[in-house]
Design a protein around this motif. Sequence first.
Motif, PDB file in Angstrom:
ATOM      1  N   SER A 111       0.835  -1.203   0.000  1.00  0.00           N
ATOM      2  CA  SER A 111       0.000   0.000   0.000  1.00  0.00           C
ATOM      3  C   SER A 111       0.871   1.255   0.000  1.00  0.00           C
ATOM      4  O   SER A 111       0.577   2.223  -0.714  1.00  0.00           O
ATOM      5  N   ARG A 112       1.923   1.234   0.776  1.00  0.00           N
ATOM      6  CA  ARG A 112       2.857   2.374   0.773  1.00  0.00           C
ATOM      7  C   ARG A 112       3.478   2.553  -0.615  1.00  0.00           C
ATOM      8  O   ARG A 112       3.580   3.675  -1.114  1.00  0.00           O
ATOM      9  N   ARG A 113       3.912   1.456  -1.227  1.00  0.00           N
ATOM     10  CA  ARG A 113       4.514   1.529  -2.568  1.00  0.00           C
ATOM     11  C   ARG A 113       3.542   2.129  -3.573  1.00  0.00           C
ATOM     12  O   ARG A 113       3.951   2.799  -4.515  1.00  0.00           O
ATOM     13  N   GLU A 114       2.245   1.885  -3.368  1.00  0.00           N
ATOM     14  CA  GLU A 114       1.217   2.409  -4.265  1.00  0.00           C
ATOM     15  C   GLU A 114       0.798   3.832  -3.916  1.00  0.00           C
ATOM     16  O   GLU A 114      -0.082   4.387  -4.554  1.00  0.00           O
ATOM     17  N   GLY A 115       1.415   4.409  -2.886  1.00  0.00           N
ATOM     18  CA  GLY A 115       1.100   5.775  -2.502  1.00  0.00           C
ATOM     19  C   GLY A 115      -0.184   5.923  -1.710  1.00  0.00           C
ATOM     20  O   GLY A 115      -0.753   7.015  -1.633  1.00  0.00           O
ATOM     21  N   CYS A 116      -0.641   4.854  -1.102  1.00  0.00           N
ATOM     22  CA  CYS A 116      -1.871   4.909  -0.314  1.00  0.00           C
ATOM     23  C   CYS A 116      -1.649   5.703   0.969  1.00  0.00           C
ATOM     24  O   CYS A 116      -0.602   5.606   1.602  1.00  0.00           O
ATOM     25  N   ALA A 117      -2.655   6.478   1.336  1.00  0.00           N
ATOM     26  CA  ALA A 117      -2.617   7.247   2.566  1.00  0.00           C
ATOM     27  C   ALA A 117      -3.232   6.472   3.730  1.00  0.00           C
ATOM     28  O   ALA A 117      -3.058   6.855   4.885  1.00  0.00           O
ATOM     29  N   LEU A 118      -3.928   5.367   3.429  1.00  0.00           N
ATOM     30  CA  LEU A 118      -4.707   4.669   4.433  1.00  0.00           C
ATOM     31  C   LEU A 118      -4.891   3.216   4.009  1.00  0.00           C
ATOM     32  O   LEU A 118      -5.087   2.940   2.821  1.00  0.00           O
ATOM     33  N   VAL A 119      -4.804   2.314   4.966  1.00  0.00           N
ATOM     34  CA  VAL A 119      -5.127   0.902   4.744  1.00  0.00           C
ATOM     35  C   VAL A 119      -6.363   0.611   5.586  1.00  0.00           C
ATOM     36  O   VAL A 119      -6.391   0.900   6.780  1.00  0.00           O
ATOM     37  N   GLN A 120      -7.394   0.065   4.959  1.00  0.00           N
ATOM     38  CA  GLN A 120      -8.635  -0.268   5.653  1.00  0.00           C
ATOM     39  C   GLN A 120      -8.879  -1.767   5.578  1.00  0.00           C
ATOM     40  O   GLN A 120      -8.411  -2.440   4.665  1.00  0.00           O
ATOM     41  N   LEU A 121      -9.640  -2.262   6.520  1.00  0.00           N
ATOM     42  CA  LEU A 121     -10.131  -3.633   6.454  1.00  0.00           C
ATOM     43  C   LEU A 121     -11.382  -3.728   7.295  1.00  0.00           C
ATOM     44  O   LEU A 121     -11.636  -2.876   8.143  1.00  0.00           O
ATOM     45  N   THR A 122     -12.170  -4.722   7.011  1.00  0.00           N
ATOM     46  CA  THR A 122     -13.312  -5.024   7.860  1.00  0.00           C
ATOM     47  C   THR A 122     -13.139  -6.443   8.384  1.00  0.00           C
ATOM     48  O   THR A 122     -12.442  -7.258   7.792  1.00  0.00           O
ATOM     49  N   SER A 123     -13.773  -6.691   9.498  1.00  0.00           N
ATOM     50  CA  SER A 123     -13.729  -8.011  10.101  1.00  0.00           C
ATOM     51  C   SER A 123     -15.106  -8.275  10.690  1.00  0.00           C
ATOM     52  O   SER A 123     -15.673  -7.399  11.359  1.00  0.00           O
ATOM     53  N   ASP A 124     -15.644  -9.433  10.434  1.00  0.00           N
ATOM     54  CA  ASP A 124     -16.965  -9.776  10.952  1.00  0.00           C
ATOM     55  C   ASP A 124     -17.009  -9.536  12.460  1.00  0.00           C
ATOM     56  O   ASP A 124     -16.026  -9.813  13.170  1.00  0.00           O
ATOM     57  N   ALA A 125     -18.122  -9.038  12.938  1.00  0.00           N
ATOM     58  CA  ALA A 125     -18.274  -8.698  14.356  1.00  0.00           C
ATOM     59  C   ALA A 125     -18.013  -9.890  15.274  1.00  0.00           C
ATOM     60  O   ALA A 125     -17.612  -9.705  16.427  1.00  0.00           O
ATOM     61  N   THR A 126     -18.185 -11.105  14.778  1.00  0.00           N
ATOM     62  CA  THR A 126     -17.988 -12.292  15.618  1.00  0.00           C
ATOM     63  C   THR A 126     -16.528 -12.724  15.721  1.00  0.00           C
ATOM     64  O   THR A 126     -16.198 -13.572  16.535  1.00  0.00           O
ATOM     65  N   ARG A 127     -15.655 -12.151  14.928  1.00  0.00           N
ATOM     66  CA  ARG A 127     -14.246 -12.570  14.896  1.00  0.00           C
ATOM     67  C   ARG A 127     -13.414 -11.782  15.919  1.00  0.00           C
ATOM     68  O   ARG A 127     -12.512 -11.027  15.564  1.00  0.00           O
ATOM     69  N   ILE A 128     -13.685 -12.006  17.172  1.00  0.00           N
ATOM     70  CA  ILE A 128     -13.050 -11.260  18.257  1.00  0.00           C
ATOM     71  C   ILE A 128     -11.536 -11.448  18.257  1.00  0.00           C
ATOM     72  O   ILE A 128     -10.779 -10.487  18.452  1.00  0.00           O
ATOM     73  N   ASP A 129     -11.063 -12.666  18.033  1.00  0.00           N
ATOM     74  CA  ASP A 129      -9.615 -12.899  17.998  1.00  0.00           C
ATOM     75  C   ASP A 129      -8.971 -12.117  16.860  1.00  0.00           C
ATOM     76  O   ASP A 129      -7.873 -11.576  17.019  1.00  0.00           O
ATOM     77  N   ALA A 130      -9.636 -12.054  15.714  1.00  0.00           N
ATOM     78  CA  ALA A 130      -9.106 -11.288  14.580  1.00  0.00           C
ATOM     79  C   ALA A 130      -9.034  -9.812  14.921  1.00  0.00           C
ATOM     80  O   ALA A 130      -8.073  -9.126  14.564  1.00  0.00           O
ATOM     81  N   HIS A 131     -10.029  -9.307  15.649  1.00  0.00           N
ATOM     82  CA  HIS A 131     -10.022  -7.895  16.043  1.00  0.00           C
ATOM     83  C   HIS A 131      -8.790  -7.587  16.899  1.00  0.00           C
ATOM     84  O   HIS A 131      -8.103  -6.579  16.684  1.00  0.00           O
TER      85      HIS A 131
END
Length: 151
Positions: A111-131
């Motif tokens: 993402s940095r190489r592509e000049g992105c200012a922000l990296v986003q992701l979503t995670s299902d509300a039930t995936r507490i360990d992933a959070h």
Amino acid sequence: MSDIEIRRATADDIPAIVAMLADDPLGARRESPDDPAPYLAAFERLDRDPQQRLVVAVRNGRTVGTLQLTVIPGLSRRGATRSIVEGVRIHSEERGGGLGTQLIEWAVEESRREGCALVQLTSDATRIDAHRFYERLGFEASHVGFKLPLI
């Protein structure tokens, strides 16, 4: 983890990717590993799109992890480009060994190489360990997400 290669996925990787997508309670309800046709069609679309990076982590010739990174130009944030991380999966035998961290770090650097200012992701509300995992890597739970199923 120097024995891990992170590379663009090929059509040959699709069965292993789909197996990882299906290998949890949510994925088991959503995925159909016995029917490769929709996944291969989706892969063709992804592979043609220069804003998409479907990657796999390979150890000793075996696909053991995957994620999809999408680069999106935008107007908000002063015309900032952002990336979205989706479909992060680690083979069950590899979980807890740092491979997930390595994949996310790869996505952030790409993402940095592509000049992105922000990296986003979503995670299902039930995936507490992933959070907890994403927070440990510096991500903040900053928004509430909404979905509208169309099919």
